[in-house]
Design a protein around this motif. Structure first.
Motif, PDB file in Angstrom:
ATOM      1  N   ASP A 231       0.821  -1.204   0.000  1.00  0.00           N
ATOM      2  CA  ASP A 231       0.000   0.000   0.000  1.00  0.00           C
ATOM      3  C   ASP A 231       0.858   1.257   0.000  1.00  0.00           C
ATOM      4  O   ASP A 231       0.593   2.203  -0.742  1.00  0.00           O
ATOM      5  CB  ASP A 231      -0.918   0.002   1.221  1.00  0.00           C
ATOM      6  N   ASP A 252      -7.380   1.335  -0.279  1.00  0.00           N
ATOM      7  CA  ASP A 252      -6.926   0.447   0.787  1.00  0.00           C
ATOM      8  C   ASP A 252      -8.074   0.126   1.736  1.00  0.00           C
ATOM      9  O   ASP A 252      -7.893   0.053   2.945  1.00  0.00           O
ATOM     10  CB  ASP A 252      -5.762   1.076   1.560  1.00  0.00           C
ATOM     11  N   GLY A 297      -4.265  -3.863   3.333  1.00  0.00           N
ATOM     12  CA  GLY A 297      -5.388  -3.159   2.735  1.00  0.00           C
ATOM     13  C   GLY A 297      -5.702  -3.588   1.321  1.00  0.00           C
ATOM     14  O   GLY A 297      -6.718  -3.165   0.757  1.00  0.00           O
ATOM     15  N   HIS A 370      -5.578  -1.386   8.648  1.00  0.00           N
ATOM     16  CA  HIS A 370      -6.276  -2.610   8.256  1.00  0.00           C
ATOM     17  C   HIS A 370      -5.520  -3.879   8.640  1.00  0.00           C
ATOM     18  O   HIS A 370      -5.937  -4.976   8.250  1.00  0.00           O
ATOM     19  CB  HIS A 370      -6.562  -2.646   6.756  1.00  0.00           C
TER      20      HIS A 370
END
Length: 581
Positions: A231, A252, A297, A370
């Protein structure tokens, strides 16, 4: 279609909220979702206004068309002229009957690929079948009840959804031979009298790549991707002016997917893991954990699925491992190198459990957005894939002994104890994992075998109501009959039988009869010697030796009138045998 539901005044607010949350966005079939609101919207309260969708007063355009965002000219700058890649002016729109109006805003249909990899694969598979079998395939597909009810087919019924727009765009692109180039989003008219469709800015990454050696030669390959992955790498590339890796690189929200190159990297990391715990190093686990956390993500569910697949069937025992010796396949395809059922893969599976433990530990301390989702994903996937049931049946599968089985139980049990101390999963899930590992359920094959044995036992019991008795062999029966015919100890014998112990006649010369005036140690008289039975004839008499005293034979002390037992020959010659030896 819309409806208004009224409830009683005394209905608790918590019950209303629970019902709304439970039914919100529930799939009803045929591409429709249930949309609920706790309170009535202004469109529903107004009696004159129509309510196309409860809680939403926005008009619905064909294929979900949206207004074109035209950036205003800056101060002191002339408006931009019409160039490729920009929407045409409104004066270009047709003015015939049944066509688009000029007074309204200019609309376009944005085209983006679905962010769910499963939905994207399903759409492409349907397109291939449609091109092979013709339009009749789509009609046949839509007539099936499961396609009408299941949510995964919602894009086929809803032309405004992202999947429905991509399905029609992709089919038109294949039929016309058009190709999307990076950074060139064009407005193209797909249907007469409809809004223009804006092609995606970025094509699918490595769409036509099928082998690892084709990544480098692909036009989408960028050598900087090796350093910046995940990410954060995609975000840095976008801020620096470079194009993102794929259309979902900047999203994401956890719904994006891994591109083929990223999936190949993870496959390589899992395949190069050692097959024994003695060769395992920290770097082997750290590389996989770093990849998983950096892609939390984007494609976290794919990462979880691949790690669990590595536990069930380790990649190190497949053709993905370049160091493993595999059989030469004349067809050129990579087949299974070795039957996993014949080799012991328990150590490689245990290393896969170590990976899960390290990812769960890092997800709480990494601080990456995440990353916490891995706990929920692993909890659901471990139950769905029945991983701990398979680990619990490993001892029966490999036919281990008691010591090896206890060592395996301790190794996996220690990891489960760590998870319980970290509070990784809820208590119910933790107890369920421990229970199914210690007491794994029977497989379908084992259940069939168990039912067969039970049926055989029931059939044997149903043959006779009496208790079964073991049947003796024929030889045993014959030997038993002979024993019964013979005399048995304790049974009275016949009177006329010749039995040991019957008294002999008095005038009978019996060996062992007591001699008169015979004393222990006293030499015998000459008359007694002369009256002794003659010795066997010999050519020369042996020299006279000192006469040994004869053993005293006790006289029979049995009372008169009682039967005297007959002496046995064995007792008479026992002493002479000992002297000879």
């Amino acid at each position: 279609m819309s409806a208004i539901v009224t409830l009683a005044k005394d209905t608790p607010a918590n019950d209303i909220d629970a019902a709304v949350n439970g039914l919100q966005h529930k799939y009803l079939g045929y591409g429709y979702y249930l949309n609920l609101h706790r309170h009535l919207s202004s469109a529903a309260i107004s009696s004159s206004a129509s309510v196309p969708t409860l809680g939403s007063s926005m008009p619905q355009h064909p294929f979900g068309a949206k207004p074109v965002d035209v950036a205003g000219a800056g101060r002191g700058h002339a408006p931009p002229t019409h160039q490729r890649g920009f929407a045409p002016p409104s004066s270009y729109a047709p003015s015939g009957p049944g066509q688009m109006r000029q007074s309204g805003p200019l609309l376009h249909v944005p085209v983006q690929p679905p962010r769910d990899i499963k939905e994207l694969k399903l759409i492409h598979k349907v397109i291939e079948s449609l091109l092979t079998h013709g339009p009749e395939f789509e009609a046949l597909l839509m007539s099936r009840p499961d396609v009408q009810r299941e949510e995964k087919w919602a894009w086929l019924w809803d032309p405004r959804s992202t999947g429905g727009v991509w399905y029609r765009w992709r089919l038109w692109e294949v039929l016309t031979g058009s190709q999307t180039r990076r950074g060139q989003g064009k407005y193209l008219p797909l249907f007469e009298g409809s809004s223009a469709w804006k092609s995606p800015d970025q094509p699918l990454t490595f769409e036509y790549t099928t082998r690892l050696d084709e990544f480098v030669s692909d036009s989408e390959y960028n050598s900087s991707d090796e350093d910046d992955s995940g990410d954060e790498g995609a975000r840095r590339q976008h801020l620096g002016g470079a194009a993102p890796l794929d259309p979902s690189a900047l999203t994401d929200d956890g719904k994006a997917y891994l591109n083929p190159l990223e999936k190949a990297k993870l496959t390589h990391l899992l395949a190069r893991l050692p097959t024994t715990t003695g060769k395992l190093r920290k770097g082997d686990v750290a590389r996989v954990t770093a990849f998983a956390i950096s892609h939390a993500g984007r494609g976290a569910d794919e990462v979880v699925a691949m790690i669990l697949s590595n536990i069930v069937k380790p990649f190190a025992y497949s053709s993905a491992n370049p160091d493993r010796k595999k059989e030469i396949n004349t067809s050129g395809d990579d087949g299974p190198a070795e039957d996993e059922g014949e080799s012991d893969t328990s150590a490689a599976s245990l290393i896969g459990v170590f990976l899960i433990s390290d990812i769960l530990s890092s997800s709480s301390t990494s601080g990456v957005r995440h990353a916490w989702r891995y706990r929920q994903l692993f909890e659901a996937a471990l139950k769905q894939r029945h991983v701990f049931e398979g680990l619990g049946r490993m001892e029966r599968k490999m036919n281990w002994g008691k010591l090896r089985a206890e060592k395996w139980k301790r190794s996996v049990g220690n990891i489960l104890s760590l998870w319980e101390g970290w509070c990784v999963f809820p208590q119910e899930s933790q107890e369920w994992f421990v229970n199914v590992f210690n007491n794994p359920p029977l497989t379908a094959k084992e259940e069939i075998e168990l039912k067969r044995r039970e049926a055989e036992e029931q059939a044997e019991k149903g043959k006779s109501r009496w208790k079964t008795v073991e049947v003796a062999s024929k030889e045993h029966v014959e030997n038993t009959a002979e024993v019964e015919e013979e005399g048995v100890d304790g049974e009275p014998m016949a009177e006329d039988a010749d039995v040991d112990g019957e008294p002999m006649a008095e005038d009978e010369d019996v060996d062992g009869e007591p001699m008169e005036e015979d004393f222990d140690g006293e030499p015998m008289d000459e008359d007694n010697e002369a009256s002794a039975p003659p010795a066997p004839a010999s050519p020369e008499p042996p020299p006279r030796e000192e006469v040994k005293p004869m053993p005293v034979v006790k006289a029979d002390t049995a009372p008169v009138g009682q039967v005297r037992r007959r002496p046995r020959a064995v007792d008479m010659f026992a002493d002479s045998d000992d002297e000879d030896t």
